[in-house]
Design a protein around this motif. Structure first.
Motif, short mmCIF file in Angstrom:
data_model
loop_
_atom_site.label_atom_id
_atom_site.label_comp_id
_atom_site.label_asym_id
_atom_site.label_seq_id
_atom_site.Cartn_x
_atom_site.Cartn_y
_atom_site.Cartn_z
N GLY A 57 0.82 -1.20 0.00
CA GLY A 57 0.00 0.00 0.00
C GLY A 57 0.85 1.25 0.00
N ALA A 58 0.17 2.39 -0.01
CA ALA A 58 0.87 3.67 -0.02
C ALA A 58 1.51 3.93 1.33
N ASP A 59 2.50 4.77 1.34
CA ASP A 59 3.20 5.14 2.57
C ASP A 59 2.24 5.87 3.50
N SER A 60 2.12 5.38 4.74
CA SER A 60 1.18 5.98 5.68
C SER A 60 1.57 7.40 6.04
N GLY A 61 2.85 7.77 5.82
CA GLY A 61 3.30 9.12 6.13
C GLY A 61 2.63 10.18 5.27
N ASP B 67 -10.65 19.13 0.95
CA ASP B 67 -9.21 18.88 0.94
C ASP B 67 -8.83 17.56 1.62
N ILE B 68 -9.80 16.88 2.17
CA ILE B 68 -9.46 15.66 2.92
C ILE B 68 -8.99 14.56 1.98
N VAL B 69 -7.99 13.80 2.43
CA VAL B 69 -7.49 12.64 1.68
C VAL B 69 -7.72 11.41 2.55
N MET B 70 -8.65 10.59 2.15
CA MET B 70 -8.99 9.40 2.95
C MET B 70 -7.91 8.34 2.80
N PRO B 71 -7.43 7.77 3.89
CA PRO B 71 -6.39 6.73 3.79
C PRO B 71 -6.94 5.47 3.15
N PRO B 72 -6.14 4.78 2.33
CA PRO B 72 -6.60 3.52 1.72
C PRO B 72 -6.63 2.38 2.73
N ILE B 73 -7.18 1.26 2.30
CA ILE B 73 -7.37 0.12 3.17
C ILE B 73 -6.06 -0.33 3.81
#
Length: 599
Positions: A18-22, A61-67
């Motif tokens: 997945g994408a970097d949680s940072g 502007d919110i970016v929801m975190p992926p699963i």
């Protein structure tokens, strides 16, 4: 990999892809993970278009975190919380009691739920799930896995007891566990206090046995409620009938015994009795209603309802959000037996026969397995041996003295395992050390009181009395002055006087008499997962289930009440069991009155 599997796949490979949680706001990730855990949502909950559209509407502007980011956060949280709990187990001086509960999935996979019950560093009763995973239900496999789990937590030598239900395989499991832990010198008194039977199962068997005699009357009540709740037109006719009859509190909920437990059956009968006149007149407004109990059956139900009340109260206590200390268990179980004993002498033949059948089931439990509960009651400073004697005398005066002597000898035998005093001279040296090391900066009054304490302890030591001797010799606390007392806090405040005995009290008072998770109605069968739970990969169940229980105690939507009222409205008359303190007050008033009468 299928979509359903992907929803719950928390394997390291999947999370790393997945994408970097940072990239994501830590508060957003934390909030999403908390909502998923607390409400038992699937991990794709925040991937759903409706929810994402709402989030964008509220904050463009919110970016929801992926699963994968949320999964990684949850797994990291699990590891951190597990480490904290392991450190807590390593630092507390007392032992840990276990309960073992089996679950079954729709795909017939078996899961074990291993829970630890203990008094924490703040002297609060705590229950923590240690493991939730698939298991082979065979006794050998179960025993091997439990030992493996205990070793992983580092508590294999800190176990006081284990509570299981009365299934044949479980008897074999506890014997094998006792043998394995005994080989590691992990049990007290050769495991004599190790096995505790699940009273929740026993209580249900007792009630089921008794209700067989009046099953037809209960059946007609249940079918009548089902009939009324079957359609809106029938509910409307029932309301109209109630308005015509008058004198009925229509705000009272009409319940069904969905769980078939003692409290659920009691609640159904109690609510039906309040609508008795409406049911008796309903045939005048609804020609299809043919199930109304006869006058004799209503009278029978009224007596049954009164008879079931103490069983319902005990069931509610067992099913509470947190289990109480074992001294309260003793009084509740004693109350159940007292009702059965008194019912054996009533004139009503049906109630008498019910009591006889129920007593035969009860004796299998009480005669053999009441020891740990009685020991816990003795370590309630309001009870001790004198009020225990009163309880036993009310059940069978001829066996009271023998039971008391047995309890006392077992308590002393157990205390010997906890006592750190090898010789009186050793204690004498400790007292001298305490006296000589009094801080000089203390005020004069403080030093005087310290000297008096040391002098008192020295006098006690010279008499050769143990901490247990001193505790039992002291007068009982008055129930009327200490009815709301927290027994564990009393032991905390007296730890300087009873350093060893207080640890024993922590262990005895934390024993649970039900193997079933407190957030679920007890039953005789294994808990069964729904289809959503079957979608969760077994390797991920432990992390998700344990983390949720550690942080949120299962949240708010476990054990939801399917038993809503017939008009769908909430009210304040819903019975949810009497408060433990109120029920305890009723028992202790009886104990006080009984002792006053004996004097």
């Amino acid at each position: 990999m299928s979509h359903e599997e992907d929803i719950e796949d928390m394997s390291p490979e999947n999370m790393e892809s997945g994408a970097d949680s940072g990239q994501f706001d830590s508060r957003t990730v934390s909030t999403c993970a908390s909502m998923i855990l607390q409400n038992d949502y699937p991990f794709d909950f925040f991937d759903r278009s409706g929810l994402r559209n709402l989030a964008k509407y509220l904050n463009p502007d919110i970016v929801m975190p992926p699963i994968n980011v949320i999964k990684a956060y949850v797994f990291d949280l699990y590891l951190k919380e597990k480490l904290k709990l392991k450190q807590e187990f390593a630092t507390i001086p007392n032992r840990i009691s276990l309960t073992v509960d089996l679950w079954e999935s729709c795909t017939t996979m078996h899961y074990i739920c291993l829970t630890a019950h203990f008094v924490d560093a703040d002297w609060k009763l705590s229950s923590k799930i240690l493991k939730f995973c698939t298991v082979d239900p065979a006794a050998d496999e179960m025993c091997e896995r439990i030992i493996e789990f205990l070793s992983d937590w580092g508590i294999e030598k800190k176990i006081f007891s284990v509570t299981l239900d009365d299934a044949f395989e479980n008897d074999i499991v506890q014997e094998k566990l006792k043998t394995q832990l005994g080989l590691q010198n992990g049990l007290l008194c050769d495991g004599e206090f190790f096995h505790v039977h699940c009273f929740a199962r026993v209580l249900k068997l007792i009630v089921d046995e008794g209700l067989q005699l009046v099953s037809y009357a209960v059946f007609k009540i249940r079918e009548s409620i089902l009939y009324v709740r079957d359609s809106k037109s029938r509910m409307q006719k029932f309301k109209e009938c109630g308005e015509k009859v008058g004198g009925v509190d229509s705000s009272v909920r009409l319940h069904l015994d969905m769980s078939m437990s003692a409290s659920s059956t009691y609640l159904m009968l109690e609510s039906a009795l309040k609508y008795q006149s409406v049911f008796e007149s309903l045939h005048l407004y609804d020609d299809n209603y043919k199930l109304c109990p006869s006058v004799e059956q209503w009278e029978r139900v009224e007596k049954i309802c009164a008879f079931l009340l103490p069983f319902s109260e005990t069931a509610n206590m067992i099913n509470g959000t947190t289990h109480p200390t074992s001294n309260l268990y003793f009084l509740q179980v004693w109350k159940v037996q007292r009702v059965l004993v008194e019912s054996l002498g009533v004139e009503d033949e049906v109630i008498k026969k019910m009591a006889e059948r129920m007593m035969s089931e009860f004796k299998k439990y009480w005669d053999e397995y009441s020891l740990v509960l009685a020991l816990g009651a003795v370590l309630d400073p309001r009870m001790k041996l004198s009020r225990l004697a009163y309880c036993y005398s009310k059940l069978d005066a001829s066996t009271c003295e023998r039971k008391l002597q047995d309890i006392k000898s077992k308590l002393y035998m157990l205390f010997d395992q906890y006592s750190s005093k090898s010789t009186s001279s050793g204690v004498h040296r400790t007292i001298q050390d305490q006296s000589s090391s009094m801080p000089l900066q203390k005020s004069l009054s403080d030093r005087v009181f310290d000297e008096l304490k040391v002098h008192h302890q020295q006098l006690v030591t010279e008499t050769g009395k143990s901490q247990l001797d001193i505790y039992l010799d002291e007068s009982n606390l008055d129930f009327r002055c200490y009815e709301d007392m927290d027994v564990l806090q009393w032991w905390k405040s007296n730890i300087d006087r009873f350093p060893d005995l207080s640890i024993l009290a922590r262990d005895l008072l934390s024993v649970s008499i039900t193997a079933v998770a407190s957030t679920h109605e007890f039953c005789t069968d294994s808990r069964v997962f729904n289809k959503y739970k079957d979608r969760i990969l077994p390797m991920n169940m432990d992390a998700r289930f344990c983390t949720r229980s550690w942080l949120y105690n299962f949240g708010s939507n476990d054990g939801e009440d399917d038993d809503d009222d017939f008009d769908g409205e909430d009210d304040n008359d819903d019975f949810d069991g009497e408060d433990d303190d109120d029920d305890f007050e009723e028992i202790i008033n009886e104990l006080d009155d009984g002792e006053d009468g004996d004097e």
